[in-house]
Design a protein around this motif. Structure first.
Motif, PDB file in Angstrom:
ATOM      1  N   UNK A   5      37.222 -12.130 -33.593  1.00 48.61           N
ATOM      2  CA  UNK A   5      37.944 -10.858 -33.724  1.00 48.61           C
ATOM      3  C   UNK A   5      37.160  -9.875 -34.581  1.00 48.61           C
ATOM      4  N   UNK A   6      36.580 -10.360 -35.672  1.00 52.71           N
ATOM      5  CA  UNK A   6      35.784  -9.491 -36.533  1.00 52.71           C
ATOM      6  C   UNK A   6      34.550  -8.984 -35.806  1.00 52.71           C
ATOM      7  N   UNK A   7      33.877  -9.874 -35.094  1.00 50.25           N
ATOM      8  CA  UNK A   7      32.683  -9.496 -34.329  1.00 50.25           C
ATOM      9  C   UNK A   7      33.043  -8.463 -33.261  1.00 50.25           C
ATOM     10  N   UNK A   8      34.155  -8.680 -32.554  1.00 46.60           N
ATOM     11  CA  UNK A   8      34.579  -7.756 -31.503  1.00 46.60           C
ATOM     12  C   UNK A   8      34.917  -6.385 -32.085  1.00 46.60           C
ATOM     13  N   UNK A   9      35.565  -6.365 -33.241  1.00 46.00           N
ATOM     14  CA  UNK A   9      35.894  -5.092 -33.885  1.00 46.00           C
ATOM     15  C   UNK A   9      34.625  -4.327 -34.252  1.00 46.00           C
ATOM     16  N   UNK A  10      33.650  -5.023 -34.808  1.00 44.64           N
ATOM     17  CA  UNK A  10      32.374  -4.390 -35.157  1.00 44.64           C
ATOM     18  C   UNK A  10      31.691  -3.844 -33.910  1.00 44.64           C
ATOM     19  N   UNK A  11      31.688  -4.624 -32.842  1.00 50.37           N
ATOM     20  CA  UNK A  11      31.062  -4.187 -31.604  1.00 50.37           C
ATOM     21  C   UNK A  11      31.780  -2.974 -31.033  1.00 50.37           C
TER      22      UNK A  11
END
Length: 466
Positions: free
Chosen positions: A266-272
């Motif tokens: 979820x954190x990675x997707x938000x950053x992306x």
């Protein structure tokens, strides 16, 4: 059972990076399978006819001997296809024009290749269009193809290594299923005991009768998918392919910034998503919205008792969110991660997967498509789109064909759609780093590479065999 043959590639020889196809054979199951048809499930039918590739790089499998490692792989493959017989079949049309599996023991095409005079460590694997394309097979028939490429350095035998590339039809299985197959194939090559057999029981995904009225329109399934006849045309946009490393420290930092209770993905997707917003704002197309989707597996949502752990097929849905580029750029990572968590959690339920099965049943035989792919904002305007699919459950260390764990592995999925596709998987080193395959618009890649952290170049000479 192996049937030998040749192809134009084998006769004419060289591909990019001096890769030469030397032989092509077809490996059938070691035991005969009575020919029959196996329907695809309703969740298989939401997938378009696209192929996915994955490749694994190893040290010298032959231990300095002269035989090609494909010999071991083909013998093990024949054994594995007895349990995984659909992988040896082919996709055909049924009377309604829908795809289904013909379990015919056709077999899996296996290409044997050499790369004389080239060091794997010298290939720029971070640029897969030039380095990986010659190492993964182009599937011409059947459900799956394999290519085994041996890098031979006569002056430096210690530099010998092998790449095993696989390409499979996504309509037949998802990454979870193909992981099962890879582990079983590797176990057969090592002579280890076979893991539990796969299950092809479509009853797990049978529609309810009669289907509730809520299963046809207005529910979450209807908001996430659309019949092809009602879908807008996909934009014809250029795309760039890259493979990056994301360090364990950067993954942990993203998760910490995303706030309590948020997963790494979820954190990675938000950053992306925020990087996409930055790229969209700078794009000449001046897109005002960004669409971000996440592939969600439904096995444990449908059956919490573990009954679907061995199920082979697609059990996926693709929730997504749409937000204006200015709003995304002005939010904290924690706020964006909270939004990702909201729409992922909404779809990660057994009830949604059951309603999706019934929703597809109501549309048949018309094919459907996930709205996350379409690149549309809330008002129907063009939006820059991306789908994140986690490959973090790929058990890289277990894909050991008797030569040890891979030195490097990655997916390769340059699909034809206008949306981007990003797939992280665990580093073969087992050190917590991620290897991330990226298929995205050039302006998105520029933004990724301009940031000082997260998406880092592989630096192959050190990453592969240091």
């Amino acid at each position: 059972m192996v049937k030998e043959g040749t192809t134009d590639d084998a006769r004419h020889g060289h591909c990019r990076d001096e890769v030469t196809i030397t032989a092509v054979s077809t490996v059938a199951p070691a035991l005969p399978v009575q020919e029959h048809r196996l329907p695809l499930s309703n969740l298989d039918l939401i997938l378009p006819p696209i192929d996915v590739s994955v490749f694994f790089c190893y040290g010298d499998p032959a231990g300095g001997r002269s035989h090609h490692p494909a010999t071991v792989l083909k013998a093990a493959l024949a054994k594995t296809l007895v349990a995984y017989y659909p992988m040896a079949g082919e996709v055909v049309a049924n009377a309604a024009g829908e795809p289904e599996l013909l379990c015919s023991s056709r077999g899996v095409d296996v290409a044997e290749a050499t790369a004389d005079g080239t060091l794997l460590r010298d290939l720029r694997l971070g640029l897969p269009d030039e380095s990986v394309e010659p190492l993964v097979p182009k599937k011409k028939a059947g459900v799956m193809s394999v290519q085994v490429t041996r890098f031979n350095m006569r002056q430096a035998p210690s530099s010998r290594c092998t790449v095993v590339g696989c390409t499979f039809d996504h309509r037949v299985c998802d990454a979870y299923s193909f992981n099962m197959f890879l582990v079983a194939w590797a176990a057969a090559a090592r002579g280890s005991s076979a893991p539990p057999a796969p299950s092809f029981h479509r009853s797990f995904l049978a529609p309810r009768e009669p289907a509730p009225l809520s299963c046809t329109a207005g529910n979450l399934a209807d908001r996430l998918f659309v019949p092809v006849s009602l879908a807008p045309a996909l934009p014809d946009t250029a795309a760039t392919n890259r493979i990056y490393c994301v360090s364990a420290d950067d993954v942990a930092a993203l998760q910490a910034s995303a706030g309590s209770g948020r997963t790494k993905l979820e954190a990675f997707t938000a950053h992306l998503w925020q990087l996409y917003a930055k790229a969209a704002a700078a794009s000449r197309r001046q897109q005002q919205s960004c669409c971000m989707g996440v592939v969600v597996d439904g096995r444990t949502r449908l059956r919490r008792d573990g009954a679907m752990e061995a199920y082979f097929g697609n059990v996926l849905t693709i929730p997504y969110g749409v937000m204006g580029t200015d709003a995304l750029r002005g939010m904290t990572l924690a706020d964006v991660a909270g939004d990702v968590h909201r729409w992922v959690a909404e779809a990660a339920t057994g009830e949604h997967f059951r309603e999706l099965v019934n929703w597809v049943e109501a549309q048949r035989p018309e094919p459907t498509v996930a709205r996350a792919y379409l690149g549309r904002g809330h008002g129907g305007e063009d939006a820059m789109a991306c789908v994140v699919s986690s490959g973090m459950r790929l058990p890289v260390g277990e894909v050991d064909f008797g030569w040890g764990r891979p030195a490097f592995a990655s997916y390769h999925f340059p699909w034809p759609g206008g949306a981007g596709y990003v797939m992280p998987m665990p580093s073969a080193r087992g050190d917590g780093d991620w290897v991330v395959y990226v298929h995205a618009a050039p302006e998105v890649v520029e933004v990724m590479e301009a940031e000082p952290t997260v998406f880092r170049a592989l630096e192959e000479a050190n990453y592969l065999f240091d």
